[in-house]
Design an enzyme around this catalytic site. Structure first.
Site, mmCIF file in Angstrom:
data_model
loop_
_atom_site.group_PDB
_atom_site.id
_atom_site.type_symbol
_atom_site.label_atom_id
_atom_site.label_comp_id
_atom_site.label_asym_id
_atom_site.label_seq_id
_atom_site.Cartn_x
_atom_site.Cartn_y
_atom_site.Cartn_z
ATOM 1 N N HIS A 57 1.016 -1.108 0.089
ATOM 2 C CA HIS A 57 -0.014 0.125 0.032
ATOM 3 C C HIS A 57 0.877 1.204 0.009
ATOM 4 O O HIS A 57 0.403 2.263 -0.346
ATOM 5 C CB HIS A 57 -1.217 0.022 1.082
ATOM 6 C CG HIS A 57 -2.186 -1.124 0.822
ATOM 7 N ND1 HIS A 57 -2.154 -2.244 1.205
ATOM 8 C CD2 HIS A 57 -3.278 -0.893 0.010
ATOM 9 C CE1 HIS A 57 -3.208 -2.891 0.715
ATOM 10 N NE2 HIS A 57 -3.853 -2.253 -0.030
ATOM 11 N N GLU B 61 -11.031 -10.897 -4.846
ATOM 12 C CA GLU B 61 -9.413 -10.826 -4.604
ATOM 13 C C GLU B 61 -8.866 -12.047 -3.967
ATOM 14 O O GLU B 61 -7.902 -11.860 -3.422
ATOM 15 C CB GLU B 61 -9.184 -9.335 -3.731
ATOM 16 C CG GLU B 61 -9.937 -9.187 -2.764
ATOM 17 C CD GLU B 61 -9.713 -7.604 -2.051
ATOM 18 O OE1 GLU B 61 -8.580 -7.168 -2.457
ATOM 19 O OE2 GLU B 61 -10.580 -7.460 -1.299
ATOM 20 N N ASP C 63 -4.581 -8.377 -4.227
ATOM 21 C CA ASP C 63 -4.449 -9.293 -3.580
ATOM 22 C C ASP C 63 -4.726 -10.729 -4.182
ATOM 23 O O ASP C 63 -4.281 -11.701 -3.575
ATOM 24 C CB ASP C 63 -5.803 -9.174 -2.678
ATOM 25 C CG ASP C 63 -5.332 -8.353 -1.359
ATOM 26 O OD1 ASP C 63 -3.988 -8.701 -0.735
ATOM 27 O OD2 ASP C 63 -5.842 -7.331 -0.928
ATOM 28 N N CYS D 220 -9.742 -3.251 -10.183
ATOM 29 C CA CYS D 220 -9.298 -2.139 -9.487
ATOM 30 C C CYS D 220 -7.876 -2.023 -9.013
ATOM 31 O O CYS D 220 -7.396 -1.493 -8.184
ATOM 32 C CB CYS D 220 -10.195 -1.411 -8.513
ATOM 33 S SG CYS D 220 -10.649 -2.659 -6.918
HETATM 34 C C1 PEP Z 1 -6.479 -5.235 -4.450
HETATM 35 O O1 PEP Z 1 -6.223 -6.026 -3.842
HETATM 36 O O2 PEP Z 1 -6.212 -5.221 -5.661
HETATM 37 C C2 PEP Z 1 -7.219 -3.855 -4.014
HETATM 38 C C3 PEP Z 1 -7.414 -3.201 -4.883
HETATM 39 O O3 PEP Z 1 -7.310 -3.805 -2.796
HETATM 40 P P1 PEP Z 1 -6.142 -3.339 -1.846
HETATM 41 O O4 PEP Z 1 -4.924 -2.917 -2.946
HETATM 42 O O5 PEP Z 1 -6.402 -2.211 -0.892
HETATM 43 O O6 PEP Z 1 -5.686 -4.369 -0.852
HETATM 44 MG MG MG Z 2 -7.285 -5.928 -1.702
#
Ligand code: PEP
Ligand code: MG
Length: 579
Positions: free
Chosen positions: A191, A433, A457, A504
């Site tokens: 993140h 995910e 994920d 996403c």
């Molecule tokens: C993902 O896992 O692709 C996602 C968009 O969620 P995050 O990156 O916040 O875990």
């Molecule tokens: Mg995620």
């Protein structure tokens, strides 16, 4: 000059003056002193060595008594450092000749000392580096005043060098002054990296021991595209990178001209490009770059940026502001995805053994219904202000989805009883995910209004690779045929059940995968704002027919190398300057 190779996570080139975060993440600012202040600083330094030695001896004796001499002996090395003539002489010399404060001299010389240890190819020496940091910390924290500064008090432009940055720290960086950052640890879809991309600042992670090689005030080049960091470059290299930095800005401004043009293929197929945001403050920038709405609002940053749990009103104000700024464009609010690398202060105090497999995301919300309801109430109240949609993350079983839906229903009933206005028919979706959710996509598609594939994920759980661990970053690959099969089947399940599907995860914003995702039938992409223009350029340069043939070919490969090689070739055919 030192050249380090890491993982480029946010493109662009920046050349700047380094601030190094110490072990407790505070900055030791480079501060010049007047010649007549040198004696005073030397006294401060010598007093600090004395009191640190006294403390350490007491500590060593206590450990000796409680755990035996073998354990206590570890601190003899620390005491030895405080007596080491070359180290102490080096610090004194730095202070006398460079006219810098005692803390700056200590930090700079001890880091040089640590770097010298690292160069010796011997495990004993490399393991001692941590001890050197420990002593540095002891001296700076406890014995030399408190002249430290947080990143919040920056007044000039800098690049930040740190062992690690938490996603919350990254999100709180002062965008005006922090022009780039580089860290020892981290992976491409951690993140921290995602936040850097969203902020549009060049960043490289996973550099191993970079912090041992940089002192505050050094000139550092961060090349976020190539994943390279250069410490104190020579003039020739500096000139080359200055040109690269200018070229990157030119490229960005060329792409910016696309922002008002539609995301439409050459044969007229419309694609929806949305943005991922961490808060309402990201909305205007996303729209400026051409976002047609928000496909992923990571609401957990409301928790991570503050020190207290947000109230229902805090949630509501953020959502209301985001909706207002979007002026009718859709806003997909993802319910809290805390845990794993986005941990709260409470989780920090009692860490889990396997946080990515632990009590994170929807699991955590279902374990704390009052907290979950606070957020859901705020989302429902915001539904009357615009096009608000709700999305549950990390669903891995049907039961979890049904429980989440039940809590939502409860919240609606409570609001109704209280006479609070809301829109009952809001679209409710879920993230795909976790492999179990992808494999069960045909069943889930009957229960929700939309899917959004979280590839970040999905990749880590399918390939058993921690997305934040630089040691296994080479295994973390969106092009793995197993991952692609799950994405293809999820898109198919959505189409068969007439629900919309978006991606996403970071893959949606990587130009390498645009043709493939388009060809697999994806109509909605949600990504960091800065990624939108390049993806749009590819969409506008191809036809649907071509994208489909690319996808067909890719799905016949059985290795990620083949996939990536082929996609690179195909993308370069339509945009030669890509990558
Ligand atoms: C993902 O896992 O692709 C996602 C968009 O969620 P995050 O990156 O916040 O875990
Ligand atoms: Mg995620």
């Amino acid at each position: 000059m030192e050249i380090k190779k890491g993982i480029g996570v946010s493109p662009g080139v920046v050349i700047g003056t380094a601030v190094v975060l110490d072990a407790e993440d505070t900055v030791i600012p480079k501060r010049q002193i007047a010649p007549d202040e040198v004696l005073g600083e030397l006294t401060r330094f010598k007093n600090a060595i004395q009191s640190a030695s006294t403390d350490l001896k007491l500590f060593r004796d206590r450990v000796d008594a409680e755990h035996g001499k073998e354990i206590g002996g570890i601190f003899d090395f620390h005491l030895g450092l405080l007596r080491d003539k070359s180290l102490l002489g080096g610090i004194e010399n730095e202070l006398r000749t460079q006219f810098v404060t005692a803390e700056y001299a200590v930090s700079t010389v001890m880091r040089r000392f640590a770097a010298a240890f690292l160069k010796i190819q011997d495990r004993y020496f490399s393991e001692r580096v941590k001890d050197i940091y420990d002593v540095e910390k002891r001296l700076l924290r406890t014995h030399i005043g408190q002249r430290h500064e947080g990143l919040a008090t920056l007044t000039t432009d800098v690049v930040v060098i740190a062992h690690d940055l938490l996603p919350s720290q990254t999100a709180s960086l002062d965008r005006k002054h922090v022009k780039g950052f580089a860290t020892d640890v981290g992976g491409r879809t951690s993140h921290t990296a995602i936040v850097a991309r969203a902020m549009g600042i060049p960043a490289v992670v996973g550099l191993g021991d970079l912090t041992a090689h940089v002192s505050g005030g050094d000139t550092v080049v961060i090349d976020g595209g190539r994943g390279v960091v250069i410490v104190n470059p020579d003039p020739e290299q500096l000139a080359g990178y200055q040109e690269d930095a200018r070229a990157f800005l030119r490229f960005e401004s060329e792409l910016a001209q696309l922002s008002s043009l539609p995301a439409e293929t050459l044969d007229g197929h419309q694609v929806c490009l949305q943005a991922n945001i961490e808060g309402p403050e990201d909305v205007y920038d996303a729209i400026e770059r051409g976002a047609q709405g928000v496909g992923l609002y990571r609401t957990e940053y409301l928790y991570l940026k503050g020190n207290q749990e947000p109230t229902e009103e805090d949630h509501y104000q953020s959502y209301a502001e985001a909706v207002r700024r979007l002026s009718g464009r859709p806003l997909v609010i993802r319910t809290l995805d805390l845990g794993a690398d986005k941990y709260t202060h409470a989780q920090l105090a009692s860490p889990e053994r396997n946080p990515f497999l632990g009590d994170r995301s929807i699991r955590m919300c279902l374990h704390d219904i009052p907290m979950f309801k606070r957020q859901l109430r705020a989302i429902m109240r915001a539904t009357v202000l615009g096009d608000v949609r709700i999305m549950f993350p990390m669903i891995s079983t049907m039961m979890e989805l049904r429980q989440a839906q039940l809590v939502l229903k409860d919240v609606m009933e409570e609001l109704e009883d209280e006479g609070v206005e809301f829109r009952r028919e809001i679209p409710v979706g879920m993230m795909i995910e976790v492999p179990s959710a992808a494999l069960m996509a045909p069943s889930f598609a009957k229960e929700v209004n939309f899917f959004s594939i979280g590839t970040n994920d999905l990749i880590q759980y399918t390939l058993a690779v921690d997305r934040t661990n630089e040691k296994v970053a080479g295994l973390y690959c969106p092009a793995h045929p197993a991952v692609l099969a799950l994405i293809r089947d999820t898109i198919r399940a959505g189409a068969r059940n007439h629900i919309s599907v978006s991606v996403c995860g970071e893959m949606a914003g990587e130009p390498l995968y645009t043709l493939l995702l388009l060809g697999l039938g994806l109509h909605t992409f949600s990504m960091n704002g800065p990624d939108i223009p390049e993806v749009k350029k590819i969409i506008r340069s191809t036809t649907m027919e071509h994208a489909k043939s690319v996808a067909r070919r890719v799905m016949s490969f059985d290795s990620e190398r083949q996939v990536m090689h082929f996609l690179r070739e195909e993308t370069r055919k339509i945009i030669p300057e890509a990558f």
